[in-house]
Design a protein around this motif. Structure first.
Motif, PDB file in Angstrom:
ATOM      1  N   PHE B  48       0.723  -1.668   0.124  1.00 26.78           N
ATOM      2  CA  PHE B  48       0.116   0.335  -0.037  1.00 26.78           C
ATOM      3  C   PHE B  48       0.694   1.268   0.093  1.00 26.78           C
ATOM      4  CE2 PHE B  48      -4.748  -0.823   1.035  1.00 26.78           C
ATOM      5  CZ  PHE B  48      -4.161  -2.267   0.854  1.00 26.78           C
ATOM      6  N   GLY B  49       2.177   1.364   0.468  1.00 22.17           N
ATOM      7  CA  GLY B  49       2.583   2.305   0.638  1.00 22.17           C
ATOM      8  C   GLY B  49       3.389   3.402  -1.044  1.00 22.17           C
ATOM      9  N   PRO B  50       4.346   4.129  -1.060  1.00 26.54           N
ATOM     10  CA  PRO B  50       5.066   4.633  -2.281  1.00 26.54           C
ATOM     11  C   PRO B  50       5.958   3.409  -2.857  1.00 26.54           C
ATOM     12  CG  PRO B  50       5.605   5.501   0.108  1.00 26.54           C
ATOM     13  CD  PRO B  50       4.449   4.758   0.215  1.00 26.54           C
ATOM     14  N   GLY B  51       6.357   3.233  -3.952  1.00 26.74           N
ATOM     15  CA  GLY B  51       7.375   2.085  -4.917  1.00 26.74           C
ATOM     16  C   GLY B  51       8.346   2.874  -3.557  1.00 26.74           C
ATOM     17  N   TRP B  52       9.118   3.592  -3.832  1.00 28.63           N
ATOM     18  CA  TRP B  52      10.200   3.803  -3.006  1.00 28.63           C
ATOM     19  C   TRP B  52      10.715   3.045  -1.916  1.00 28.63           C
ATOM     20  CZ3 TRP B  52      11.375   5.945   1.557  1.00 28.63           C
ATOM     21  CH2 TRP B  52      10.535   6.494   2.350  1.00 28.63           C
ATOM     22  N   LEU B  53       9.338   3.269  -1.154  1.00 30.44           N
ATOM     23  CA  LEU B  53       9.292   2.127   0.516  1.00 30.44           C
ATOM     24  C   LEU B  53       9.261   0.959  -0.144  1.00 30.44           C
ATOM     25  CD1 LEU B  53       9.194   3.017   3.178  1.00 30.44           C
ATOM     26  CD2 LEU B  53       7.345   3.038   3.320  1.00 30.44           C
ATOM     27  N   GLY B  54       8.748   0.929  -0.727  1.00 33.95           N
ATOM     28  CA  GLY B  54       8.159  -1.089  -1.061  1.00 33.95           C
ATOM     29  C   GLY B  54       9.548  -1.414  -1.207  1.00 33.95           C
ATOM     30  N   ARG B  55      10.161  -0.754  -2.065  1.00 31.84           N
ATOM     31  CA  ARG B  55      12.307  -1.277  -2.768  1.00 31.84           C
ATOM     32  C   ARG B  55      13.114  -1.790  -1.902  1.00 31.84           C
ATOM     33  NH1 ARG B  55      10.092   1.943  -6.947  1.00 31.84           N
ATOM     34  NH2 ARG B  55      10.834   3.525  -6.529  1.00 31.84           N
ATOM     35  N   VAL B  56      12.654  -0.635  -0.661  1.00 27.89           N
ATOM     36  CA  VAL B  56      13.735  -0.349   0.161  1.00 27.89           C
ATOM     37  C   VAL B  56      13.362  -1.974   1.383  1.00 27.89           C
ATOM     38  CG1 VAL B  56      14.240   1.149   2.148  1.00 27.89           C
ATOM     39  CG2 VAL B  56      13.981   2.090   0.715  1.00 27.89           C
ATOM     40  N   VAL B  57      11.757  -2.307   1.530  1.00 28.55           N
ATOM     41  CA  VAL B  57      11.424  -3.062   2.243  1.00 28.55           C
ATOM     42  C   VAL B  57      11.994  -4.114   1.482  1.00 28.55           C
ATOM     43  CG1 VAL B  57       9.749  -4.290   3.325  1.00 28.55           C
ATOM     44  CG2 VAL B  57       9.581  -1.593   3.319  1.00 28.55           C
ATOM     45  N   ALA B  58      12.166  -4.301   0.214  1.00 30.80           N
ATOM     46  CA  ALA B  58      12.118  -5.555  -0.971  1.00 30.80           C
ATOM     47  C   ALA B  58      14.021  -5.922  -0.636  1.00 30.80           C
ATOM     48  CB  ALA B  58      11.972  -5.371  -2.104  1.00 30.80           C
ATOM     49  N   VAL B  59      14.700  -5.151  -0.292  1.00 28.12           N
ATOM     50  CA  VAL B  59      16.230  -4.594   0.095  1.00 28.12           C
ATOM     51  C   VAL B  59      16.448  -6.300   1.301  1.00 28.12           C
ATOM     52  CG1 VAL B  59      18.258  -3.891  -0.092  1.00 28.12           C
ATOM     53  CG2 VAL B  59      17.027  -3.059  -1.426  1.00 28.12           C
ATOM     54  N   TYR B  60      15.556  -5.285   1.991  1.00 28.26           N
ATOM     55  CA  TYR B  60      15.607  -5.591   3.341  1.00 28.26           C
ATOM     56  C   TYR B  60      15.582  -7.220   3.816  1.00 28.26           C
ATOM     57  CZ  TYR B  60      13.684  -6.162   8.147  1.00 28.26           C
ATOM     58  OH  TYR B  60      12.515  -7.731   9.549  1.00 28.26           O
ATOM     59  N   VAL B  61      13.923  -7.667   3.219  1.00 28.97           N
ATOM     60  CA  VAL B  61      14.164  -8.972   3.187  1.00 28.97           C
ATOM     61  C   VAL B  61      14.616 -10.043   2.429  1.00 28.97           C
ATOM     62  CG1 VAL B  61      11.971 -10.231   2.337  1.00 28.97           C
ATOM     63  CG2 VAL B  61      11.424  -8.229   3.278  1.00 28.97           C
ATOM     64  N   GLU B  62      15.170  -9.442   1.125  1.00 23.36           N
ATOM     65  CA  GLU B  62      15.587 -10.492   0.131  1.00 23.36           C
ATOM     66  C   GLU B  62      17.256 -10.642   0.887  1.00 23.36           C
ATOM     67  OE1 GLU B  62      15.226 -12.100  -2.005  1.00 23.36           O
ATOM     68  OE2 GLU B  62      13.357 -11.239  -1.097  1.00 23.36           O
ATOM     69  N   LEU B  63      17.852  -8.632   1.179  1.00 24.25           N
ATOM     70  CA  LEU B  63      18.834  -9.671   2.827  1.00 24.25           C
ATOM     71  C   LEU B  63      18.735 -10.554   3.070  1.00 24.25           C
ATOM     72  CD1 LEU B  63      21.126  -7.569   1.435  1.00 24.25           C
ATOM     73  CD2 LEU B  63      20.760  -6.363   3.724  1.00 24.25           C
ATOM     74  N   ILE B  64      17.624 -10.497   3.911  1.00 18.48           N
ATOM     75  CA  ILE B  64      18.264 -11.180   5.257  1.00 18.48           C
ATOM     76  C   ILE B  64      17.770 -12.562   5.219  1.00 18.48           C
ATOM     77  CG2 ILE B  64      16.250 -11.981   7.341  1.00 18.48           C
ATOM     78  CD1 ILE B  64      18.597  -9.172   7.672  1.00 18.48           C
ATOM     79  N   ARG B  65      16.490 -12.840   4.092  1.00 18.22           N
ATOM     80  CA  ARG B  65      16.740 -14.286   3.248  1.00 18.22           C
ATOM     81  C   ARG B  65      17.565 -15.068   3.010  1.00 18.22           C
ATOM     82  NH1 ARG B  65      10.848 -15.913   1.610  1.00 18.22           N
ATOM     83  NH2 ARG B  65      11.206 -14.362  -0.377  1.00 18.22           N
ATOM     84  N   ASN B  66      18.086 -14.107   2.292  1.00 24.40           N
ATOM     85  CA  ASN B  66      19.363 -14.753   1.988  1.00 24.40           C
ATOM     86  C   ASN B  66      20.916 -14.663   2.071  1.00 24.40           C
ATOM     87  OD1 ASN B  66      17.918 -15.390  -1.086  1.00 24.40           O
ATOM     88  ND2 ASN B  66      17.553 -13.251  -0.564  1.00 24.40           N
ATOM     89  N   THR B  67      20.332 -14.808   3.894  1.00 25.16           N
ATOM     90  CA  THR B  67      22.046 -14.961   4.567  1.00 25.16           C
ATOM     91  C   THR B  67      21.743 -15.367   6.161  1.00 25.16           C
ATOM     92  OG1 THR B  67      21.475 -12.900   5.191  1.00 25.16           O
ATOM     93  CG2 THR B  67      23.231 -12.462   4.010  1.00 25.16           C
ATOM     94  N   PRO B  68      22.290 -16.235   6.162  1.00 25.30           N
ATOM     95  CA  PRO B  68      22.492 -16.857   7.202  1.00 25.30           C
ATOM     96  C   PRO B  68      22.260 -16.453   8.715  1.00 25.30           C
ATOM     97  CG  PRO B  68      24.522 -17.199   6.573  1.00 25.30           C
ATOM     98  CD  PRO B  68      24.118 -16.576   5.546  1.00 25.30           C
ATOM     99  N   PHE B  69      21.386 -16.886   9.706  1.00 25.70           N
ATOM    100  CA  PHE B  69      21.032 -16.406  10.884  1.00 25.70           C
ATOM    101  C   PHE B  69      22.135 -15.825  11.307  1.00 25.70           C
ATOM    102  CE2 PHE B  69      19.200 -16.231  15.101  1.00 25.70           C
ATOM    103  CZ  PHE B  69      19.122 -15.123  15.491  1.00 25.70           C
TER     104      PHE B  69
END
Ligand code: ADP
Ligand code: MG
Lengths: 242, 220
Positions: B48-69
């Motif tokens: 629901f948010g603006p596109g730039w914010l969505g992209r920032v969140v997407a980077v965060y999500v991918e960063l965390i989901r693709n590295t070991p805890f």
């Protein structure tokens, strides 16, 4: 003065021009039946009136509010212009009464008690007093659609847009919804209906609009237009559905 | 196979083990609540948010989901001090857990939001609600109902994965087990007990979440 004034509206999806200069004047108390083939732009026109779609040129003024892109006060516009959909779109996690109460409490900030009183009133109007606490999944399609109408009425709109609101219903449930709409018309509600119910359009409508390829191809008093369609396209269309 | 179980030798350390168990429980509860809050905000921003914010969140999500805890944890605890941000073991453990669950739940909740019929959103907008009001009153309940089982599983995964925080000496159940084993050398008994504790915790969490779900999304 017209309640809804549509001037030369053009609307494209990408390169596909869907509305090619539509103009319409709708007075208070009018019951406008919009008919036409699938894809002729009927839904798009309705959706432009309450700002669910934006258009590229022309103008729409509804109840004194100009519907014009980003600057539009959509909240104010939609408090005056209600919409009912083919797919009912009731909120499944809320009862019939809660569906009706949601917008008055959230948007108009009225108390729960006042909203419930309004819900009781509008649900009675659509003949569903006993179903206030039923969930949508416990209601028939016709009942769900009547709740959806009541939900719009609770905001006391000046105009109600109805987009093929009986098209998703089993044939035996169509009439209970049409009767509700007819009653609203009798009470003076301004209605703009996209419909395939030709008899209803003729008997209840005060104005008939035939859309063809993104334009108002023919319009007039329903009984006269149906009795003597002028254009070959409407003659053919009436012949097919009528 | 003539090993003789000596559980009695764990008794002197009962308070250490209990503290570890409590730490793990608190860590799980706090990171679940905070992680789901982060996930809800992240999912809302993406849908629901603006596109730039969505992209920032997407980077965060991918960063965390693709590295070991464990690498995320080490980065926070050992890496960040280089930037002047020195956190205690406990704070680092909580932070890493919230960031991790936040990313996974963002994806899960986003899927739930996207499964809500577009017509419901348009109906809400047509009733003069703002898109945030629609999100709050129309979309989220339906979305959570749909993804509740997936979210529950993720909470269990994160709870079990929290054992890793013992590696930075945050005093969780695994840390306590390591500690006791290094004192009395009863590795078999200690880790068997720890394993049983995690198993019980997981089963308990699962049934607790199921009961909670029944209350929140009462049957229709
Ligand atoms: N969101 C959209 N994106 C792209 N094209 C669309 C969209 N909505 C409608 N159209 C196109 O606009 C045309 C008119 O559609 P619509 O207004 O739904 O017609 P009707 O309601 O008369 O059947 C159709 O060709 C349809 O494919
Ligand atoms: Mg249509």
């Amino acid at each position: 003065m017209s309640l809804v004034s549509i001037r030369d509206v053009r609307k494209s999806f990408g390169t596909n021009e869907v509305l090619k200069g539509v103009s319409l004047d709708i007075a208070k108390g009018d019951v406008v039946a919009i008919i036409g083939r699938s894809g002729s732009g009927k839904s798009t026109l309705l959706r432009c009136i309450n700002g669910l779609e934006t258009y590229q040129s022309g103008s729409i003024v509804a109840d004194g509010i100009e519907v014009a892109g980003a600057a539009t006060n959509l909240r104010e516009l939609r408090r005056h212009v209600g919409m009912v959909f083919q797919q009912f779109n009731l909120f499944p996690h809320l009862t019939a009464a809660e569906n009706v109460m949601l917008a008055p409490t959230v948007v108009n900030k009225v108390s729960k008690a006042e909203a419930r009183a309004t819900a009781a009133e509008v649900l009675a109007k659509v003949g569903l007093s006993e179903k206030m606490d039923a969930y949508p999944s416990e209601l028939s399609g016709g009942q769900q659609q009547r709740v959806a109408i009541a939900r719009s009425l609770a905001m006391r709109p000046k105009v109600l847009l109805c987009d093929e609101i009986t098209s998703a219903l089993d044939p035996e449930l169509v009439n209970e919804v049409l009767r509700v709409v007819e009653q609203l018309a009798r009470e003076g509600m301004t209605l703009i209906l996209v419909t395939h119910e030709m008899r209803f359009a003729r008997d209840v409508g005060t104005k008939l609009v035939f859309m063809h390829h993104g334009k108002v191809h023919e319009e007039g008093v329903p009984k006269e237009v149906f009795a003597a369609p002028r254009t070959p396209e409407l003659q053919q269309f009436v012949g097919q559905v009528g | 196979m003539s090993y003789k179980l000596q559980f009695a030798e764990l008794l002197p350390y009962w308070n250490v083990l209990l503290y570890g168990l409590a730490f793990t429980i608190v860590l799980t509860v706090v990171s679940t609540v905070a992680g789901i809050a982060v996930g809800t905000a992240g999912a809302a921003a993406r849908t629901f948010g603006p596109g730039w914010l969505g992209r920032v969140v997407a980077v965060y999500v991918e960063l965390i989901r693709n590295t070991p805890f464990i690498v995320q944890l080490f980065f926070i605890f050992f890496g960040l001090p280089a930037l002047g941000l020195k956190l205690s073991e406990t704070t680092a453990a909580f932070l890493a857990m919230v960031i991790n669950l936040g990313a996974y739940s963002t994806e899960i909740i986003r899927a739930g939001i996207e499964a809500v019929p577009k017509g419901h959103i348009e109906a809400g907008l047509s009733l003069a609600m703002s898109k945030w009001e629609v999100l709050r009153h129309v979309v989220l309940n339906q979305a959570f109902r749909k993804i509740y089982p997936a979210l529950s599983s993720q909470i269990i995964i994160v709870m079990l994965g929290s054992a890793v925080v013992s590696q930075i000496s945050a005093e969780d159940l695994t840390y306590a087990a390591n500690f006791v084993a290094s004192r009395n050398f009863r590795n078999f008994e200690v880790y068997l007990l720890a394993a049983l504790a995690y198993l019980l915790l997981a089963l308990l969490t699962r049934s607790l979440l199921r009961a909670l779900g029944r209350v929140i999304f009462k049957a229709r």
